[in-house]
Scaffold this active site. Sequence first.
Site, PDB file in Angstrom:
ATOM      1  N   TYR A  60       0.812  -1.355   0.037  1.00  0.00           N
ATOM      2  CA  TYR A  60       0.168   0.085  -0.243  1.00  0.00           C
ATOM      3  C   TYR A  60       0.896   1.170  -0.145  1.00  0.00           C
ATOM      4  CZ  TYR A  60      -4.720  -1.624   1.322  1.00  0.00           C
ATOM      5  OH  TYR A  60      -6.234  -1.919   0.956  1.00  0.00           O
ATOM      6  N   ARG A  70       2.569  10.597  -9.091  1.00  0.00           N
ATOM      7  CA  ARG A  70       1.699  11.049 -10.318  1.00  0.00           C
ATOM      8  C   ARG A  70       0.773  12.145  -9.986  1.00  0.00           C
ATOM      9  NH1 ARG A  70      -2.654   9.423 -14.224  1.00  0.00           N
ATOM     10  NH2 ARG A  70      -3.021  11.566 -14.760  1.00  0.00           N
ATOM     11  N   ASP A  74       0.964  15.982 -11.983  1.00  0.00           N
ATOM     12  CA  ASP A  74      -0.105  16.826 -12.259  1.00  0.00           C
ATOM     13  C   ASP A  74      -0.158  18.274 -11.528  1.00  0.00           C
ATOM     14  OD1 ASP A  74      -1.450  14.782 -13.696  1.00  0.00           O
ATOM     15  OD2 ASP A  74      -2.622  13.973 -12.075  1.00  0.00           O
ATOM     16  N   MET A  78       0.104  21.913 -13.441  1.00  0.00           N
ATOM     17  CA  MET A  78      -1.079  23.023 -13.202  1.00  0.00           C
ATOM     18  C   MET A  78      -0.186  24.499 -12.652  1.00  0.00           C
ATOM     19  SD  MET A  78      -4.441  21.487 -11.131  1.00  0.00           S
ATOM     20  CE  MET A  78      -3.649  20.424  -9.848  1.00  0.00           C
ATOM     21  N   PHE A  99      -6.231  18.619 -13.423  1.00  0.00           N
ATOM     22  CA  PHE A  99      -6.755  18.953 -11.990  1.00  0.00           C
ATOM     23  C   PHE A  99      -7.705  17.815 -11.708  1.00  0.00           C
ATOM     24  CE2 PHE A  99     -10.028  21.922 -14.054  1.00  0.00           C
ATOM     25  CZ  PHE A  99     -10.866  21.577 -13.411  1.00  0.00           C
ATOM     26  N   ASN A 120      -2.255  -0.988   8.278  1.00  0.00           N
ATOM     27  CA  ASN A 120      -2.136  -2.491   8.141  1.00  0.00           C
ATOM     28  C   ASN A 120      -0.848  -2.898   8.761  1.00  0.00           C
ATOM     29  OD1 ASN A 120      -3.418  -4.507   6.545  1.00  0.00           O
ATOM     30  ND2 ASN A 120      -3.906  -2.599   5.114  1.00  0.00           N
ATOM     31  N   ASP A 131      -2.209 -11.239  12.995  1.00  0.00           N
ATOM     32  CA  ASP A 131      -2.697 -10.618  11.744  1.00  0.00           C
ATOM     33  C   ASP A 131      -4.076  -9.702  11.854  1.00  0.00           C
ATOM     34  OD1 ASP A 131      -3.122  -9.877   8.811  1.00  0.00           O
ATOM     35  OD2 ASP A 131      -1.719 -11.884   8.664  1.00  0.00           O
ATOM     36  N   ASN A 138      -7.971  -8.882   3.284  1.00  0.00           N
ATOM     37  CA  ASN A 138      -7.120  -7.918   3.448  1.00  0.00           C
ATOM     38  C   ASN A 138      -6.363  -7.869   2.143  1.00  0.00           C
ATOM     39  OD1 ASN A 138      -6.106  -5.440   4.573  1.00  0.00           O
ATOM     40  ND2 ASN A 138      -4.602  -6.721   5.436  1.00  0.00           N
ATOM     41  N   SER A 141      -8.612  -6.429  -0.690  1.00  0.00           N
ATOM     42  CA  SER A 141      -8.703  -4.861  -0.545  1.00  0.00           C
ATOM     43  C   SER A 141      -7.575  -4.360  -1.060  1.00  0.00           C
ATOM     44  CB  SER A 141      -8.804  -4.464   1.041  1.00  0.00           C
ATOM     45  OG  SER A 141      -9.865  -4.810   1.606  1.00  0.00           O
ATOM     46  N   THR A 145      -7.662  -1.941  -4.575  1.00  0.00           N
ATOM     47  CA  THR A 145      -7.350  -0.576  -4.569  1.00  0.00           C
ATOM     48  C   THR A 145      -6.449  -0.314  -5.806  1.00  0.00           C
ATOM     49  OG1 THR A 145      -7.680  -0.690  -2.091  1.00  0.00           O
ATOM     50  CG2 THR A 145      -6.415   1.277  -2.875  1.00  0.00           C
ATOM     51  N   THR A 197     -11.646  -0.302  -0.155  1.00  0.00           N
ATOM     52  CA  THR A 197     -11.588   0.235   0.959  1.00  0.00           C
ATOM     53  C   THR A 197     -12.888  -0.003   2.097  1.00  0.00           C
ATOM     54  OG1 THR A 197     -10.742   1.953  -0.283  1.00  0.00           O
ATOM     55  CG2 THR A 197     -11.624   2.661   1.608  1.00  0.00           C
ATOM     56  N   THR A 200     -11.571  -2.997   3.942  1.00  0.00           N
ATOM     57  CA  THR A 200     -10.717  -2.815   4.821  1.00  0.00           C
ATOM     58  C   THR A 200     -11.350  -2.252   6.172  1.00  0.00           C
ATOM     59  OG1 THR A 200      -9.244  -2.094   3.113  1.00  0.00           O
ATOM     60  CG2 THR A 200      -8.661  -1.379   5.164  1.00  0.00           C
ATOM     61  N   THR A 207     -11.311  -6.559  13.560  1.00  0.00           N
ATOM     62  CA  THR A 207      -9.946  -6.884  14.337  1.00  0.00           C
ATOM     63  C   THR A 207      -9.545  -6.156  15.519  1.00  0.00           C
ATOM     64  OG1 THR A 207      -8.690  -6.822  11.791  1.00  0.00           O
ATOM     65  CG2 THR A 207      -7.363  -6.396  13.714  1.00  0.00           C
ATOM     66  N   HIS A 280     -17.486  14.676   2.744  1.00  0.00           N
ATOM     67  CA  HIS A 280     -16.856  15.174   4.010  1.00  0.00           C
ATOM     68  C   HIS A 280     -16.559  14.018   4.909  1.00  0.00           C
ATOM     69  CE1 HIS A 280     -15.929  18.087   6.524  1.00  0.00           C
ATOM     70  NE2 HIS A 280     -16.159  17.417   7.494  1.00  0.00           N
ATOM     71  N   GLU A 282     -15.279  11.605   4.214  1.00  0.00           N
ATOM     72  CA  GLU A 282     -14.013  10.967   3.549  1.00  0.00           C
ATOM     73  C   GLU A 282     -12.833  11.997   4.109  1.00  0.00           C
ATOM     74  OE1 GLU A 282     -12.675   8.687   1.850  1.00  0.00           O
ATOM     75  OE2 GLU A 282     -10.633   9.524   1.167  1.00  0.00           O
ATOM     76  N   TYR A 284     -12.271  13.155   6.992  1.00  0.00           N
ATOM     77  CA  TYR A 284     -12.142  12.849   8.264  1.00  0.00           C
ATOM     78  C   TYR A 284     -11.496  11.493   8.135  1.00  0.00           C
ATOM     79  CZ  TYR A 284     -13.342  17.431   9.906  1.00  0.00           C
ATOM     80  OH  TYR A 284     -13.273  18.697  10.287  1.00  0.00           O
ATOM     81  N   SER A 295      -0.156  11.649  17.476  1.00  0.00           N
ATOM     82  CA  SER A 295      -0.316  11.377  18.919  1.00  0.00           C
ATOM     83  C   SER A 295       0.725  10.459  19.340  1.00  0.00           C
ATOM     84  CB  SER A 295      -1.612  10.868  19.352  1.00  0.00           C
ATOM     85  OG  SER A 295      -2.706  11.592  19.056  1.00  0.00           O
ATOM     86  N   SER A 311     -10.174  12.601  26.860  1.00  0.00           N
ATOM     87  CA  SER A 311     -10.850  13.379  25.995  1.00  0.00           C
ATOM     88  C   SER A 311     -10.340  13.505  24.574  1.00  0.00           C
ATOM     89  CB  SER A 311     -10.491  14.831  26.577  1.00  0.00           C
ATOM     90  OG  SER A 311      -8.934  15.164  26.531  1.00  0.00           O
ATOM     91  N   THR A 355     -11.696  19.513  17.557  1.00  0.00           N
ATOM     92  CA  THR A 355     -10.264  19.799  17.097  1.00  0.00           C
ATOM     93  C   THR A 355      -9.429  20.548  17.943  1.00  0.00           C
ATOM     94  OG1 THR A 355     -11.544  19.650  14.915  1.00  0.00           O
ATOM     95  CG2 THR A 355      -9.194  19.998  15.042  1.00  0.00           C
ATOM     96  N   LYS A 358      -7.906  18.581  20.842  1.00  0.00           N
ATOM     97  CA  LYS A 358      -6.972  17.662  20.340  1.00  0.00           C
ATOM     98  C   LYS A 358      -5.621  18.639  20.371  1.00  0.00           C
ATOM     99  CE  LYS A 358      -7.566  14.164  17.886  1.00  0.00           C
ATOM    100  NZ  LYS A 358      -7.722  13.016  18.741  1.00  0.00           N
ATOM    101  N   HIS A 415      -7.410  26.560   1.926  1.00  0.00           N
ATOM    102  CA  HIS A 415      -7.955  26.138   3.071  1.00  0.00           C
ATOM    103  C   HIS A 415      -7.735  24.427   3.017  1.00  0.00           C
ATOM    104  CE1 HIS A 415     -10.572  23.723   6.135  1.00  0.00           C
ATOM    105  NE2 HIS A 415     -11.346  23.527   4.945  1.00  0.00           N
ATOM    106  N   PHE A 416      -8.450  23.950   2.088  1.00  0.00           N
ATOM    107  CA  PHE A 416      -8.117  22.415   2.173  1.00  0.00           C
ATOM    108  C   PHE A 416      -6.931  21.799   1.821  1.00  0.00           C
ATOM    109  CE2 PHE A 416      -8.081  21.025  -2.248  1.00  0.00           C
ATOM    110  CZ  PHE A 416      -9.115  21.723  -2.862  1.00  0.00           C
ATOM    111  N   HIS A 417      -5.843  22.744   1.232  1.00  0.00           N
ATOM    112  CA  HIS A 417      -4.590  22.166   1.420  1.00  0.00           C
ATOM    113  C   HIS A 417      -3.798  22.348   2.577  1.00  0.00           C
ATOM    114  CE1 HIS A 417      -5.222  21.915  -3.034  1.00  0.00           C
ATOM    115  NE2 HIS A 417      -4.098  21.079  -3.009  1.00  0.00           N
TER     116      HIS A 417
END
Lengths: 658, 201, 332
Positions: A60, A70, A74, A78, A99, A120, A131, A138, A141, A145, A197, A200, A207, A280, A282, A284, A295, A311, A355, A358, A415-417
């Site tokens: 994986y 790859r 791309d 851009m 894109f 994994n 395992d 597994n 899976s 993918t 997925t 998995t 497991t 959305h 996804e 997370y 952590s 917490s 968030t 954390k 933002h999302f980057h």
Amino acid sequence: MGIKWDKFFITGDPLILGSQIAILLTMIGIVALVTYLKKWKWLWREWFTTVDHKRIGIMYILMGVLMFFRGGVDGLLMKAQTATADGKLLDAQHYNEVFTTHGVIMILFMAMPLLIGIMNVIIPLQIGARDVAFPQLNALSFWLTFSGAMLFNISFVIGGSPDAGWTAYFPLAGKEFTPGIGNNFYAVAIQIAGIGTLMTGINFIVTVLKMRVKGMTLMKMPMFTWTSFITSIIIVASFPILTVALALMTFDRIFGTHFFTLGGGGLDMMWVNLFWLWGHPEVYIVVLPAFGMFSEVISTFSRKMLFGYKSMVFSIVGIAFLSMLVWVHHFFTMGAGPAVNSIFSITTMMIAIPTGVKIFNWLFTMRKGRIQFTTAMLWALAFVPCFIIGGTTGVMLAMGAADYQYHNSLFLVAHFHYVLIPGVVFAVFAGLYYWWPKMFGHMLNEKLGKLHFWFFVIGFNMTFLPMFFLGLDGAVRRSYTYSAETGFGPLMLVSAIGAGILAIGFGFLCYNIYWSARYADRNISSDPWDARTLEWATASPAPFYNFAKLPEVKSLDAFWYMKKNNDGLELRENEIKEIHMPSNSGLPIIMAIVFGIAGFFLIFEWKIAALVAALGIIAGLIVRSFDYNDGFHVPVDEIKATEKAWRKVDKEVKDHVS
Amino acid sequence: MSANLNTALPLEYQTEQNRMNILGFWIFLGAEIILFATLFATYSVLSTRFAGGPTQNDLFEIKGVMTETILLLTSSFTCGLAIYEMHRGNKKGLLTWMIITLLLGAGFVGLEINEFITYVHEGATMQTSAFLSSFFVLLGTHGLHVSMGIGWAVMVMIQIVKRGLTPVTARKAFIIGLYWHFLDVVWIFIFTFVYLKGMVS
Amino acid sequence: MFKKNYLVPLAAILPVLLLSGCDMNMVVFDPQGPVAREILDLINWSLVFMLLVVVVVFGLFGYIVWKYRATSKNKDYEPPEEHGSTKLEIIWTFIPILIVIALTIPTIKTIYKLEKVPEGYENKKPITINVTSADWKWIFSYPEQGIETVNYVNIPADTPINFKLTSAGTMQSFWVPALGGQKYTMAKMETQMYLVADHPGEYIGRNTNFNGKGYAGMEFTVEAKSPQAFAKWVKDVKSKAPKLTEKSYINLLKPSNLGRETFSNTHLAWVNHADMNAKIYTFPELYRNHDYPGQIFKDPDNHTNEKTEGKSMDMNNMDMSGKSNGGEHSGH
Ligand code: HEM
Ligand SMILES: [Cu+2]
């Protein structure tokens, strides 16, 4: 419908022709090399048919790194195109394809495989299992993918790339506006990978629930196990929605139904809702395991237990729950009415609360610690400020009315980057530097690692920070060009240069992997970081049976406790018993190949051929149903020999240090 | 792992691997619930978008649907009997009830295919309108599940004949049973929310 | 080494960013009407809190990382075992909750406000403009004035405009950042939004929702004129501009990037794309690319069905292979 061979390969573009030749040469090269080294048998026996979670994880990871490359190309294309006003490198069509594939590959074929790969390798070790619950599943899976990713990747040389964005909004993504088969690749390739997925997810839930060693109650699980467990639950809850959405898209595009089309009463908003109902959660799914890795790393290198473990657990559960209730924030501008927008503004902003908890817990884990600046820790440290920027801008986007000005602009892209790159990519890097010895028995070079770190982090900030300002100045996403009057030029250039620096950073990672594989010291301790969790209680790399004797957990940070109390570290001869392990199987890879072939025919709309290939899938299931192979037993002598060997080295190294 | 038999438990729960398989299957059913829920949601949103084509009232006929329902509900009952016989260690009883279950299931699938053919002859195909697209895909998905279930159950029955009732074959039969009851529940929802509601409005 | 490496590049980037950030006078921060101003107030309010968060967390982060770093001096320091602190954890749960509440209230207020005619303009009669987005142009119809423009829209300054948005095909998003936020345009659906320009001026508007090859060029200008100048312009258009016919309208809808156009009637006479049962105008053949051709399906409610009267019509024979004219920027 006859086959139009002249349209089969994409022609007429020098860039694509170059890639076609390069791909062909690389494939010939690989085949020749493997044949020359007489490694086919070895590949088949040790890797293609393996059901060992560690090897599957490594495959994986390898796939994720390749896909990073790859997707990164791309991205660079851009950035090169938009570095200056009226750029001429790519035309609109090409840019759109780039894109689209960038987005899909980075989320589904880079982030997911890297995270699932690390899950994994590590989860069974962390919970003291031999395992995962279903080793063959597994393997299936992984190969699904992989099959989906390969199918998606050939699109740009065979058949044509999807070009409707990674969100593939209808009606644009329907046959009415994209009549070529490019977007069929989207519908089918992601479907195949998505099924993998989903499996998995199921596998890891079972497991974690069923295979923890004695004494490891839920509240004694390492944080990475917790986050992966919750992620698996989100996967099972949200991937079926993607399955349905993609199936309906396939029906619309290949069988002429009217789910999302303009004609026939279809409803394009339905796609948008289904997509984000999965989409959305996804984000997370990819960020939670990453939180878990941070952590582990932060706690190990501060030499302190995680602050506020409880917490932390509550906040992941809270995030997982809320992540299902916020999808509308991706289309506040659809005009759903003020009540709807208000509600979803509130639920979205609420995610910031767990968030924030954390973040403070991480900070206070470091307080009073002794912080070592290893490369792994540097990634975790850089994550905090960068992610804060991503999170605060996320809250700004969550304010429905304000989003009317940010939506679909480069502000959103920034933002999302700023959440995905620190949140996922930094985490994966931290995880790789941290767990590399566990996977391969040698460390990654720390000096090269630091070069990798600085180039990547500086390049990242330089690429995406300007986009906040560009967005607020009216620059929109997905636009292949802009005129000089807009004044976007200078910041776009800064951003493009940043992307180059970031790419150099990635180059250092690749070089580091190569260098360390060749030259790094093999005589290392099984516990080189003086770590805290069970995966370090066995050899590095872990033997295929993981633990000669399953440890017993008495407290959180079980291995730390064992070391401090010198409890359960020694292995006595008479404790070694035969170990039952699952046998290898060629079925998963064969089924995935059949899936790929069926998918390929379906993409080209050769329906009968696809149906015939699909029968192959059923045949595979039947074979599986009649398979009663129950695995094999590892003899005591073999275990003894293995254990003796690594424990000897370990002792030498430790004596040497002290 | 497989060596540790806990004979105090029912046959299908006796090994750890079996317990994991059954838990895994429950989780899989959870995923299936979400899958069908999504299809139901799609149907309920699109069910009034006829694009000039036929409506529920033009198409549905209560008689055929009632027969389908009775067949499937009965099969769920006989499937329960099969598992009951299995728990009594009665292999023959298990196989007999299983065969009856599958015959009823096959009857259901046959009637459903027949129903679809009728609709298509009336000019109501899945390309006609959003309503019909979502109708055919929702019911088709369920029908496909039932058909796959029949094929799968046949495989398991062959194994039971060949190997007798072991923890492994018992587990397989038990899981098929779960699957079959699940499909029955889905059908009850289809019957209520697609057919009854469609014919009332 | 840690410190030096970090500071040098940072010191180099920051001024560049700050300078360019400031003298750009970013359009969102330079509102030209009450709607955009309302949103900006909300943005500024949120910025205060977000800056606070950033400063506090960055500060704490820097302090902790610096103070507790491993040095040769604290080699033997063994960190304490610390499970957490209920008090602290409650504090950093509650402070974010307070911040979220502080942001939620004005957000909801603003969301509701933006649905209505902006404050202070309630007594002015709004002008309605129907916006129809097509691949890749903007069509503005003035039902009250009976005129239509393409890729530019003239409005009277200081007057609320009631934009009614729809699309002839793909989903798009209508955004004039200087005047206000954006909203999607969707076929067979109508969305609505009020905008006001304070004073005469020219503002750029564009599509923000990707919709294919010609997306980058899908811009328009909003020209706010004094009411007198606007009235005069309407009169001029009515007397001088050509009439739009259904046939030329269909041509207009074909995928292309266009310059400005003006007509002395509106297409609403024969089709309103916002109507749930409106005919659809799609031209799949014109969207062919270099990819492998897939099957195209007939839409039951396509306008082309009318002319062929029941005869089935094979789209593949409908030779429109004249290269699709998207992609190029055909400025205005
Ligand atoms: C504090 C937490 C967060 C909040 C409040 C938040 C809020 C938002 C909002 C409101 C949007 C939609 C904006 C728009 O389309 O106009 C958005 C987009 C997005 N967010 Fe976040 N976000 C948060 C964290 C994250 C995280 C952790 C990730 C991923 C790891 C993430 C990934 C994304 C992505 C990928 C998009 C854009 C997708 C697209 O349109 O292509 N966000 N976020
Ligand atoms: Cu989201």
